[in-house]
Design a protein around this motif. Structure first.
Motif, short mmCIF file in Angstrom:
data_model
loop_
_atom_site.label_atom_id
_atom_site.label_comp_id
_atom_site.label_asym_id
_atom_site.label_seq_id
_atom_site.Cartn_x
_atom_site.Cartn_y
_atom_site.Cartn_z
N VAL B 51 0.86 -1.19 0.00
CA VAL B 51 0.00 0.00 0.00
C VAL B 51 0.90 1.24 0.00
N VAL B 52 0.71 2.10 -0.98
CA VAL B 52 1.50 3.33 -1.04
C VAL B 52 0.56 4.51 -0.83
N VAL B 53 0.90 5.32 0.16
CA VAL B 53 0.07 6.48 0.51
C VAL B 53 0.90 7.74 0.26
N SER B 54 0.27 8.73 -0.32
CA SER B 54 0.97 10.00 -0.49
C SER B 54 0.05 11.14 -0.09
N GLY B 55 0.66 12.29 0.12
CA GLY B 55 -0.11 13.47 0.49
C GLY B 55 -0.38 14.32 -0.74
N ILE B 56 -0.30 15.63 -0.57
CA ILE B 56 -0.63 16.55 -1.66
C ILE B 56 0.65 17.21 -2.17
N GLY B 57 0.68 17.48 -3.46
CA GLY B 57 1.83 18.12 -4.08
C GLY B 57 2.32 17.29 -5.24
N CYS B 58 3.42 17.71 -5.86
CA CYS B 58 3.94 16.98 -7.02
C CYS B 58 4.25 15.53 -6.64
N ALA B 59 4.96 15.36 -5.52
CA ALA B 59 5.33 14.01 -5.08
C ALA B 59 4.08 13.22 -4.69
N GLY B 60 3.05 13.93 -4.25
CA GLY B 60 1.80 13.28 -3.84
C GLY B 60 1.13 12.52 -4.97
N ARG B 61 1.49 12.86 -6.22
CA ARG B 61 0.89 12.16 -7.36
C ARG B 61 1.56 10.82 -7.65
N LEU B 62 2.68 10.55 -6.99
CA LEU B 62 3.43 9.34 -7.32
C LEU B 62 2.62 8.07 -7.06
N SER B 63 1.87 8.07 -5.97
CA SER B 63 1.13 6.85 -5.62
C SER B 63 0.15 6.47 -6.73
N GLY B 64 -0.32 7.45 -7.49
CA GLY B 64 -1.31 7.18 -8.54
C GLY B 64 -0.74 6.49 -9.76
N TYR B 65 0.58 6.40 -9.87
CA TYR B 65 1.19 5.73 -11.02
C TYR B 65 1.54 4.28 -10.72
N LEU B 66 1.36 3.87 -9.48
CA LEU B 66 1.78 2.52 -9.06
C LEU B 66 0.62 1.53 -9.13
N ASN B 67 0.93 0.36 -9.64
CA ASN B 67 -0.09 -0.68 -9.79
C ASN B 67 -0.18 -1.52 -8.52
N CYS B 68 -0.62 -0.86 -7.45
CA CYS B 68 -0.86 -1.56 -6.19
C CYS B 68 -1.97 -0.77 -5.51
N ASP B 69 -2.38 -1.17 -4.32
CA ASP B 69 -3.35 -0.35 -3.59
C ASP B 69 -2.66 0.95 -3.21
N SER B 70 -3.30 2.06 -3.51
CA SER B 70 -2.65 3.34 -3.23
C SER B 70 -3.68 4.40 -2.88
N PHE B 71 -3.25 5.34 -2.06
CA PHE B 71 -4.18 6.34 -1.53
C PHE B 71 -3.53 7.72 -1.60
N HIS B 72 -4.24 8.65 -2.19
CA HIS B 72 -3.80 10.04 -2.31
C HIS B 72 -4.56 10.81 -1.24
N ALA B 73 -3.91 11.04 -0.11
CA ALA B 73 -4.61 11.53 1.09
C ALA B 73 -4.68 13.06 1.11
N THR B 74 -5.13 13.60 2.22
CA THR B 74 -5.17 15.05 2.39
C THR B 74 -3.76 15.58 2.67
N HIS B 75 -3.61 16.90 2.55
CA HIS B 75 -2.29 17.52 2.67
C HIS B 75 -1.72 17.31 4.07
N GLY B 76 -0.56 16.67 4.13
CA GLY B 76 0.12 16.47 5.40
C GLY B 76 -0.29 15.24 6.17
N ARG B 77 -1.32 14.53 5.69
CA ARG B 77 -1.89 13.44 6.50
C ARG B 77 -1.62 12.05 5.94
N ALA B 78 -0.64 11.94 5.06
CA ALA B 78 -0.34 10.61 4.52
C ALA B 78 0.13 9.66 5.62
N ILE B 79 0.97 10.16 6.52
CA ILE B 79 1.53 9.27 7.56
C ILE B 79 0.44 8.75 8.51
N PRO B 80 -0.42 9.62 9.07
CA PRO B 80 -1.46 9.04 9.94
C PRO B 80 -2.45 8.14 9.19
#
Lengths: 380, 283
Positions: B51-80
Motif C-alpha cells: 500500500v502506497v500512501v501519499s499526500g498533496i503536491g507533485c510528489a503526492g501524485r506518485l502513488s497514482g502511477y503505481l499498480n498496487c493499492d494506493s491512496f492520495h490523502a489530504t495535505h500532510g496526512r499521509a503518515i497518519p
C-alpha cells in the motif's frame, strides 16, 4: 473475552457508546483525549485489545481521523470520538471520508463553544457543524441519542448506516447524555443487528472502485485483497482516477448527495409523542427532548393539546415530514441549548403553521416548566 | 507483441493508462518512481500487500502511477492515514511517498510521532526545496536566502535537516541520497522496504522548472550536474553532521541503521496482556 456484554447495567453514556461500538463490530479506534468524550476512549483502551481490536491514542484529532480512514480501507470498522474543538480539527479528513466513501463513525459529545468554551458542560451548539463540517457539497447523516440506552443503540445504528451508505456517520450527543448514568440493557448477541459493507462480486481486472448500481453505493474492495485500486480525495471517475472535467465534478458530487437524499426515508428516524391530536408541538433532540416530553404531559394536564417530535436522526433533516405535520398544527416550538440553530431548519420546512424559537445557551437545559410555559404563551 | 503494445521491464508495477505523468521536464520524481519500482522488484515485495500512501503536491501524485493499492490523502496526512492502515492490517507493507512541504511543514508532527512509535513503514521524502505544485513557495527545507514566490527578497528562515530530525525522533533506518545516485537509492529503498520499523529516506530532487528558474540555477542539465558535483557519500556519520547545502556540499549515505521493536508488534503484545488481565479479573 465477550464481545457483547449482555446484561443490565447502571452505565454512563460514553461507556454505553463504547460498548455499542464493540457490539457493532468496531475493531479500530483512534482518538485524542478531550472532555467530555474521553470516557469513550478510556473504555475502548480497555476493551478493544481484549476483543482483538486496536486502540491508538494519536498526536491530535487530525491524525486520529486520518487513521480512521486508513483503517476503514483495510476493511476494519473504525471510529473516533471527540468534542467540538476536536471535531473542528477533524473536519478536513471527515471530508476525505465522504469523498473516498470510507465507512466510519465519528462521535461528538457536545460541550459549550465556540473555542475552548465550557469543556465540562453541556450544549447543543454543534448541530450546524454536524451538517456542514467540511467544505464542498455533501450530505451528512447524524444521529442524536437522548438516553444512555440510545448511546448504545444508536452507535450500532451509526455503524450500520456507515457500512450501508459508505460514509462517515456522526453520533451527536450533548455532554449531559454522554456523562449521565442510567439504566442500560445490552441485549443477547443474536439480538444485535449488524450490517457490513458490500464487497465486489467481480475480480480485480473488472473492478471499478467507484462504479455504482441503483443503490448509488459502490462495492468496496480493501487494501491487501489484490484489487490494486487507487483512491484520491480529488474529484474522480468510476475507476478512481482524478477527473478534472466539469461533468466529472457534477457526476460525483450529485451521486454523493443522491445516495443519501434518495434514501432519506429509510435513514430518518423520528420519535413521536401525542402528535395525533396536537395543536402545538415541540421539535427537539437530545437532552432537551427529555424536558420537552415532560412539558407535553404538563401542558396536557392543563388542557393544552401538546405533542413532541423528537429527532433521533437530525441529519438528513425530515423536511417533508415536518411540512406535512405543520399543516395539521397551529404552532411549533423549538427549544434548543444554543442561540437558535434547529429553528432555522424547522422554519424552512414547516410552512403550514407558525414556528417559535426557545433558545437557551448551555450548560443548563430547559426545564419542563419553561417549555410548557412557552407553549402556553403562544397565541393560537 | 500483440496489439503493438511494447512491454517495458517495470510495466507490472505501473498503471500504464496513467502515463504520461504530470511532472515537469528535469524533475527528479521520475527517478524516484523508477528506483522505487526496481527496489520493489528486487526485494520481491508482494504487490497484493503493498500500500502506497501519499499526500498533496507533485510528489503526492506518485502513488497514482503505481499498480498496487494506493491512496492520495489530504495535505500532510499521509503518515497518519498510512498508520491506520498498517495498524488495522499489519500484514500490509506500507510506504509513504510525499514531498518536503507535505511531510515536514503541514505534516511535521505526524512524522515525529510515527518515528517515535516506530511504526513499521517506509517514508520517502522527495526534497525539492519548495512547493512546486502551487507554483514555488517557501517550504521547510528552502535554503537560507533562496528566492521563492513568498520570499521574493530571499528566505530569512533556516531549513530543517530532515535526517537529523528523523534520527532524533527514533527512526530505525535513516538515509539521504540525491537522484543522481540511482543505484544506491534503489538499494536504500530496498533496505527500507525490508525493515520492520520506521525507515526514512530523503531524496534530494531537483525542481528546475520552478525552484531552479527562480534561483537562476540554469538548465535542468546544469542543475543535475551541480547536484552530482557537490554530493559526497559519508555512510554512518551522525545525522547532525550530514549537512545539506545545494551549492556547496550534500552529504549522502546510510546514517542510521538500528533495531527496535515495531509498533504493531507491541500492540499485539498489549492485546495479550489485556486478555490475560481480563481473564484474571473475570475468573
Amino acid at each position: 473475552m465477550n464481545e457483547i456484554l449482555t446484561g443490565t447495567y447502571l452505565a454512563q453514556g460514553d461507556w454505553a457508546c463504547a460498548e455499542g461500538a464493540i457490539a457493532a463490530g468496531c475493531r479500530f479506534f483512534a482518538a485524542y483525549p478531550i472532555t467530555p468524550a474521553t470516557e469513550i476512549m478510556e473504555r475502548m483502551a480497555v476493551r478493544l485489545p481484549q476483543v482483538g481490536g486496536d486502540f491508538v491514542q494519536f498526536e491530535d484529532e487530525i491524525a486520529s481521523m486520518a487513521a480512521v480512514v486508513g483503517a476503514s480501507y483495510t476493511g476494519a470498522k473504525a471510529m473516533t470520538a471527540t468534542s467540538g474543538p476536536g471535531l473542528s480539527l477533524m473536519a478536513e479528513n471527515v471530508g476525505l471520508a465522504l469523498m473516498t466513501e470510507a465507512p466510519c463513525v465519528v462521535v461528538d459529545i457536545m460541550r459549550g463553544g465556540p473555542s475552548t468554551g465550557q469543556p465540562t458542560m453541556a450544549a447543543q451548539g454543534d448541530l450546524m457543524q454536524a451538517r456542514w463540517l467540511t467544505h464542498g457539497d455533501y450530505e451528512m447523516i447524524a444521529l442524536a441519542p437522548a438516553s444512555v440506552q440510545e448511546m448504545f443503540d444508536l452507535t450500532i445504528e451509526a455503524f450500520n448506516l456507515a457500512e450501508r451508505y459508505r460514509l462517515p456517520v456522526l453520533l451527536l450527543a450533548d455532554a449531559l447524555i454522554g456523562q449521565m448514568y442510567e439504566r442500560l440493557v445490552i441485549p443477547e448477541a443474536d439480538q444485535v443487528r449488524v450490517e457490513n459493507r458490500k464487497k465486489p462480486t467481480v475480480g480485480p481486472s473488472d473492478y471499478l472502485p467507484f462504479q455504482v448500481d441503483d443503490s448509488l453505493v459502490p462495492a468496496m474492495a480493501c487494501f491487501g485483497e489484490g484489487y490494486h485500486f487507487y483512491v484520491t480525495g480529488l474529484t474522480h471517475d468510476e475507476s478512481g482516477y482524478p477527473d478534472m472535467s466539469p461533468q466529472g465534478q457534477g457526476r460525483l458530487v450529485t451521486r454523493l448527495c443522491a445516495k443519501v437524499r434518495e434514501r432519506a426515508g429509510e435513514i430518518i428516524r423520528l420519535d413521536m409523542y401525542h402528535l395525533e391530536d396536537a395543536e402545538v408541538a415541540v421539535v427537539a433532540y437530545g437532552m432537551v427532548a427529555r424536558s420537552a416530553r415532560r412539558a407535553v404531559d404538563l401542558a396536557r394536564e392543563r388542557g393544552l393539546r401538546a405533542g413532541l417530535l423528537r429527532l433521533v436522526t437530525v441529519w438528513p433533516f425530515p423536511t417533508r415530514f415536518l411540512d406535512g405535520l405543520s399543516h395539521r398544527l397551529k404552532a411549533l416550538l423549538v427549544p434548543e441549548m444554543n442561540c437558535g440553530q434547529l429553528v432555522h431548519e424547522v422554519r424552512g420546512a414547516a410552512r403550514g403553521c407558525s414556528v417559535h424559537s426557545l433558545p437557551k445557551p448551555g450548560p443548563i437545559p430547559h426545564s419542563a416548566e419553561e417549555i410548557m410555559e412557552a407553549m402556553e404563551g403562544i397565541e393560537i | 507483441m500483440s496489439g503493438g503494445q511494447v512491454k517495458f521491464p517495470l510495466d507490472d508495477l505501473l498503471r500504464r493508462d496513467r502515463f504520461p505523468h504530470l511532472w515537469c521536464q528535469g524533475c527528479g520524481l521520475g527517478i524516484i518512481l523508477s528506483a522505487f519500482c526496481r527496489a520493489v522488484q528486487e526485494a520481491d515485495i508482494d504487490l497484493d500487500h503493498l500500500v502506497v500512501v501519499s499526500g498533496i503536491g507533485c510528489a503526492g501524485r506518485l502513488s497514482g502511477y503505481l499498480n498496487c493499492d494506493s491512496f492520495h490523502a489530504t495535505h500532510g496526512r499521509a503518515i497518519p492515514l498510512a498508520s491506520g492502515a498498517k495498524i488495522a492490517n499489519p500484514d500490509l507493507k506500507v510506504v509513504v511517498i510525499s514531498g518536503d512541504g507535505d511531510l515536514f511543514a503541514i505534516g511535521g508532527n505526524h512524522f515525529v510521532h510515527a518515528a517515535r512509535r516506530n511504526l513499521e513503514m517506509l517514508v520517502i521524502c522527495s526534497n525539492n526545496f519548495n512547493y512546486g505544485m502551487t507554483g514555488g513557495q517557501l517550504g521547510p527545507t528552502t535554503p537560507f536566502q533562496a528566492l521563492t514566490k513568498t520570499t521574493p527578497f530571499g528566505n530569512w528562515e533556516e531549513p530543517l535537516n530532515l535526517v537529523q530530525l528523523a534520527s532524533a525522533a527514533g527512526a530505525t533506518y535513516v538515509a539521504r541520497w540525491t537522484v543522481t545516485y540511482t543505484q544506491r537509492l534503489t538499494n536504500s529503498i530496498k533496505k527500507g522496504l525490508q525493515r520492520e520499523g520506521f525507515a526514512f529516506i530523503e531524496v534530494v530532487s531537483p525542481c528546475p522548472a520552478i525552484y531552479g528558474e527562480m534561483n537562476e540555477q540554469g538548465s535542468a542539465w546544469q542543475m543535475w550536474e551541480e547536484l552530482e558535483a557537490v554530493s559526497r557519500i559519508r555512510d554512518g556519520i551522525p545525522p547532525a553532521e550530514a549537512s545539506l547545502d545545494i551549492h556547496e556540499r550534500i552529504i549522502c549515505g546510510d546514517f542510521i541503521d538500528r533495531e527496535r521493536a515495531g509498533y504493531t508488534l507491541r500492540l499485539r503484545q498489549n492485546r495479550d496482556v489485556a486478555r490475560q488481565k481480563a481473564l484474571a479479573s473475570y475468573g
